[in-house]
Structures are given as structure tokens and as C-alpha cells.
Design an enzyme around this catalytic site. Structure first.
Site, PDB file in Angstrom:
ATOM      1  CD  GLU A  24      -3.004   1.231   2.610  1.00  0.00           C
ATOM      2  OE1 GLU A  24      -2.882  -0.152   3.416  1.00  0.00           O
ATOM      3  OE2 GLU A  24      -3.768   2.151   2.674  1.00  0.00           O
ATOM      4  CG  ASN A 171      -9.245  -1.744   1.506  1.00  0.00           C
ATOM      5  OD1 ASN A 171      -8.873  -3.138   1.756  1.00  0.00           O
ATOM      6  ND2 ASN A 171      -9.621  -0.725   2.227  1.00  0.00           N
ATOM      7  CD  GLU A 172     -10.305  -2.249   5.612  1.00  0.00           C
ATOM      8  OE1 GLU A 172     -10.517  -1.233   6.654  1.00  0.00           O
ATOM      9  OE2 GLU A 172      -9.925  -3.060   6.277  1.00  0.00           O
ATOM     10  CE1 TYR A 238      -3.502  -6.039   8.832  1.00  0.00           C
ATOM     11  CE2 TYR A 238      -5.328  -5.570   8.662  1.00  0.00           C
ATOM     12  CZ  TYR A 238      -4.295  -5.399   7.930  1.00  0.00           C
ATOM     13  OH  TYR A 238      -3.945  -5.396   7.142  1.00  0.00           O
ATOM     14  CD  GLU A 294      -5.864  -4.541   3.965  1.00  0.00           C
ATOM     15  OE1 GLU A 294      -6.412  -4.568   5.688  1.00  0.00           O
ATOM     16  OE2 GLU A 294      -6.434  -3.511   2.862  1.00  0.00           O
ATOM     17  CD  GLN A 343       0.129  -2.185   3.394  1.00  0.00           C
ATOM     18  OE1 GLN A 343       0.909  -1.658   3.503  1.00  0.00           O
ATOM     19  NE2 GLN A 343      -0.753  -1.942   3.934  1.00  0.00           N
TER      20      GLN A 343
HETATM   21  O1  AHR Z   1      -3.182  -2.628   5.892  1.00  0.00           O
HETATM   22  C1  AHR Z   1      -3.042  -1.131   6.621  1.00  0.00           C
HETATM   23  C2  AHR Z   1      -4.496  -0.635   6.659  1.00  0.00           C
HETATM   24  O2  AHR Z   1      -5.006  -1.806   7.037  1.00  0.00           O
HETATM   25  C3  AHR Z   1      -5.543  -1.308   5.435  1.00  0.00           C
HETATM   26  O3  AHR Z   1      -5.404  -0.102   5.044  1.00  0.00           O
HETATM   27  C4  AHR Z   1      -6.646  -0.848   5.758  1.00  0.00           C
HETATM   28  O4  AHR Z   1      -7.823  -1.868   4.652  1.00  0.00           O
HETATM   29  C5  AHR Z   1      -6.421  -2.291   7.514  1.00  0.00           C
HETATM   30  O5  AHR Z   1      -7.444  -1.741   8.051  1.00  0.00           O
END
Ligand code: AHR
Length: 493
Positions: A24, A171-172, A238, A294, A343
Site C-alpha cells: 500500500e 476496500n473496507e 489482523y 489483509e 504488507q
Molecule cells: O494494512 C493497513 C490497513 O489496514 C489498510 O489500509 C486497511 O485496509 C486496514 O484497515
């Protein structure tokens, strides 16, 4: 502990896209980490640093997602084409409020993918972009004819259209991508994707913006309202040892935090099962891929770094998270068609960290390198006693594992021992393997749970040859060191 690998019982294909990546416009991922520009003294090819290219090529990266993340829904692709010194400068409001000069745009990204030999996965802008803008971008990239946009691409140096397989529509969108309700986004998804056209023989795989974590109602609504218009639906998760406010330090943590991290990483399994059950109601044949685009550890930014840049170190703990998560993806390879760790360079659970012209490989990089043998291999039935690792009054399995057979008939077995306090002994039966003579092993472990690579000591956590196994008649007895990742290769004669 007893285990059996059924070498003739194949249960699906471990698609190489489960080993995908995500880069990103965030902190030092694209700028510095990948792109240094054509005037840089750092050795580069057309502005892309050579050392990073070389390291990433060794991973056989199958697919790379770009330009975000949250950045995608404020990115306007026309700002990133044409002469670089004339490109619009914008504020990267999500990530540190820095000025984005748009020097890395569509041409640079597509060239990067060509250099890596991977598929591009582009995420379009729904949150602040128009339908026309998204449609134009696809035409600019993929049309062979002589429309104004295709001509512009040629003027900007690219005659041939690019092959673009994967396209994300936002995205999101429940959060940074527009704070939408699922019902509203589902309608927008249907509308925007209509104008993501297939030109020539291109057949774009369209991915709808999916849920975070356990937000199952988002998946339910998207599937109910828009399943027939999508090829994939994303999921973001995450592994955060602490809370969003205080995530926990990357290199300074206790065994309790290690345990919690493993436990939270294992939660990916439940998420995939439950989102998958909802998808099954609308798509029993599993045509639509769950795209975990992600995932990874999200820890406190390194002290002294810009908190908006999400720069974190990477220890043996991250390596274990990578190993057990990849195993979970293997197990669900019928539904999970792609995954992209967040990432690639200098951000979150990165493969690579850079400092000026210096580069180090993280423990996570080494897991991806060791596990690449699974890419596109047939998943084999592997039954094993998982053991038990306890802490803070709770328990999780001690062992995670996966087995596969590649195109040449070689069998690979990857194993993780999550317990930092004791080894794990596995007595593995290998059904129908006549000759166990040619076995190679590789192990990744380290002196402590917090071991990591630094610019001064880049080789503290690196894979080493593994000899902790003994052949017995039709079996192999393996001793996994505490907190380790092992890959065993059984080579076909
Ligand atoms: O990866 C960091 C961020 O995490 C991304 O930009 C977003 O899609 C997510 O909240």
C-alpha cells in the site's frame, strides 16, 4: 504424538495465490521500500530497488495487491500517470498526512508485477471515486483498441494492454472506504462492478469488499444481495496481541503475550469456517472465493518511528503466526482462493525491512520461502495429534501442520511447534511411501521468542538444515524444537 500422512489422499489444491502479498501507499512500503526513483544512488531497475526485487523473486510471489488498503478509496488513478514531475501531489490522509507525489502509479506498479512475474491485483476506489473513473481505469489498462484512453496509455509508454486478472471494488467500505452500511455497499458494488468491463479475451475476477473479523452480517448481506456479481469476497483479520489502542510491542513481550498471539492467530480458522458457512448457503459449490486480502500481525509502531507509518519489527513470534496461518489457509483451500499478507516492505508484518540502502529479511520472509514448496501442490490428508500448549489458564494446540504433493510427486510436510518451552515428538506414518531415503529438512527457530533480525545482526533468525528426525520402517520420528517451524521434503526418485 502419532501422525499419518496419506500420500495418495489428495484433498484439493493449495493455490499459489494463498501466498499473495499486499503493498500500500503507506509509510515506507512503496516509497523507499520498493520505489526509489530513477535518480537514486540505490541500485535499481527503472526506479525499483534491485535488492528488494531479488529478495521478492525468491518467494515466487504469485499476486500483489495495490494501491491499498484505505489508500485505495482516496486514490485517483489519473493522478499517477504521465510525466512524473507533473503528477498531482496529494495528502495521504490515512497514513501520516504526508504528501504523496504519485511517482509510483499504474505503469510503475504493472512494471513491478512484470519484474516479479506475479499477477497484479488492483483495488479500485468506491469511497471517493466515480463509476466512470473505475471504468476508465480498467479500459486504460486492458483495452487493445484505439480509444482515447488506450491511446493515452500508449503515449505514456505502454503499447500492449496489460493482463489484469484481479480487481477489487473498494476496500473496507464499512470503515475507511466510506463508512457504508452493508446494504448500501452491496448496491454500490453491483453498480460499480457492472462497468468493470472485459476487453478482448480478458476475464476480470471481481472481488467485493468484505467483512472485518467476525462481522458476519456483512458477509450475509453481501452474499444475499450481490453473490451473482462477484468472483471473490474479501475478509480482513489482523492478529493483535493487545487492543487497538495498545497493541503490544513487536520485540518486547512476555510468554503470556506470545501465547495470546498464537491463540488470536488461530482464530483465523473459526473466522473462515463461519464466514464460509454463510457463503455456503448462497454458494454451495464454492465458486466464490473468500479472499483474505489483509492478514498478519499488527503491533505497536517501533519507538521513534512515525506512528502513521506502521513500521514494526518482526520476531520468531511473527514467523509462527505466518506458519500457522498459512496452514489454516491450506486447510480451507476449497473456499479461500487467495490471501495477501500485510504488507510487503517496512509496514506491519513485512517480508523485508529497509534502512537507506540496507535491507534485512524478516523471520516471516523465511517462512514464506520455506513454504513456497506448497504453492500449487495437492493438499494431502494429514492426521496428527495436536498436543496441548497451556498458559494463562487456557490451552491451544501445540502443533500445526500441513502436507502436500507437488507436480513431480515430491511430498512436503510443514510443522510448527507453538510451545516455546518444550519440544514436540511426532511419530509419523507415511502411507505408501516406498523409499524414505531422500529426506531433507529445514528448520527456523532461535534463541528466544523475541529473536529478530537487525541491520547489525541480519542473520539471528534464518533457516538452517534440520536433522532432528529418524527413519524407521515406513515412518519417521521427528523432534520439533520448541518454538520452531520445520519443513521436511521427501523427494521422489
Ligand atoms: O494494512 C493497513 C490497513 O489496514 C489498510 O489500509 C486497511 O485496509 C486496514 O484497515
Amino acid at each position: 504424538m502419532k501422525a499419518t500422512v496419506y500420500t495418495d489422499k489428495e484433498t484439493g489444491t493449495i493455490h499459489r495465490n494463498l501466498y499473495g502479498h499486499f503493498a500500500e501507499h503507506l509509510g515506507r512500503c512503496i516509497y523507499e521500500g520498493i520505489w526509489v526513483g530513477e535518480d537514486s544512488v540505490i541500485p535499481h531497475t527503472s526506479g525499483i530497488r534491485n535488492d528488494v526485487l531479488e529478495a521478492l523473486r525468491k518467494l515466487n510471489i504469485p499476486v500483489l495487491r495495490w494501491p491499498g488498503g484505505c489508500f485505495a478509496d482516496e486514490y485517483h488513478w489519473k493522478d499517477g500517470i504521465g510525466p512524473r514531475n507533473e503528477r498531482r501531489r496529494m495528502v495521504n490522509s490515512h497514513w501520516g498526512g504526508v504528501i504523496e507525489n504519485n511517482h509510483f502509479g499504474t505503469h510503475e506498479f504493472m512494471e513491478l508485477c512484470e519484474m516479479l512475474g506475479c499477477e497484479p491485483y488492483i483495488c479500485g476506489n468506491v469511497g471517493s471515486g466515480t463509476v466512470q473513473e473505475m471504468s476508465d481505469w480498467v479500459e486504460y489498462m486492458t483495452l487493445e483498441g484505439d480509444s482515447t484512453l488506450a491511446e493515452a496509455r500508449k503515449q505514456n509508454g505502454r503499447d500492449e494492454p496489460w493482463k489484469l486478472k484481479y480487481f477489487g471494488v473498494g476496500n473496507e467500505n464499512w470503515g475507511c472506504g466510506g463508512n457504508m452500511r452493508a446494504e448500501y455497499y452491496a448496491d454500490l458494488y453491483r453498480r460499480y462492478q457492472t462497468y468493470v468491463r472485459n476487453y478482448g479475451d480478458s476475464k476480470i475476477y471481481k472481488i467485493a469488499g468484505g467483512a472485518p473479523d467476525a462481522r458476519y452480517e456483512w458477509t450475509e448481506t453481501l452474499m444475499r444481495q450481490a453473490a451473482r456479481y462477484m468472483d471473490g469476497l474479501s475478509l480482513h483479520y489482523y492478529t493483535i496481541p493487545g487492543t487497538w489502542q495498545k497493541k503490544g510491542a513487536a520485540t518486547d513481550f512476555t510468554e503470556d503475550e506470545w501465547f495470546i498471539t498464537m491463540k488470536k492467530a488461530l482464530f483465523m480458522d473459526e473466522l473462515i469456517r463461519k464466514h464460509g458457512e454463510i457463503m455456503d448457503q448462497y454458494d454451495p459449490d464454492k465458486r466464490i472465493g473468500l479472499i483474505v486480502d489483509e492478514w498478519g500481525t499488527w503491533l505497536d509502531a517501533e519507538p521513534g518511528s512515525n506512528p502513521g507509518f506502521l513500521y514494526q519489527q518482526n520476531t520468531l513470534r511473527d514467523a509462527l503466526v505466518a506458519g500457522i496461518t498459512l496452514h489454516i489457509f491450506h486447510e480451507h483451500c476449497d473456499r479461500v482462493h487467495m490471501a495477501n499478507i500485510a504488507q510487503t516492505v517496512n509496514v506491519l508484518q513485512a517480508m523485508i525491512l529497509t534502512e537507506g540502502s540496507k535491507l534485512i529479511l524478516t523471520p516471516t520472509y523465511h517462512v514464506f520461502e520455506m513454504f513456497k514448496v506448497h504453492q500449487d501442490a495437492k493438499r494431502l490428508t494429514f492426521e496428527f495429534e495436536k498436543g496441548c500448549y497451556g498458559r494463562t489458564g487456557e490451552t491451544i494446540p501445540k502443533i500445526s501442520g500441513s502436507a502436500s504433493k507437488d507436480k513431480s510427486g515430491n511430498i512436503h510436510l510443514s510443522l510448527c511447534n507453538m510451545d516455546p518451552g518444550s519440544p514436540a515428538h511426532l511419530d509419523i506414518q507415511l502411507e505408501n511411501i516406498a523409499d524414505l531415503a531422500r529426506i531433507n529438512g529445514t528448520v527456523l527457530t532461535a534463541a528466544s521468542q523475541t529473536s529478530h533480525n537487525t541491520f547489525e545482526q541480519p542473520d539471528s533468525v534464518v533457516p538452517k538444515p534440520f536433522s532432528g528426525f529418524e527413519r524407521r520402517e515406513g515412518r519417521i520420528v521427528v523432534c520439533l524444537p520448541p518454538m520452531s517451524i520445520v519443513v521436511l521434503a521427501f523427494q521422489n526418485e
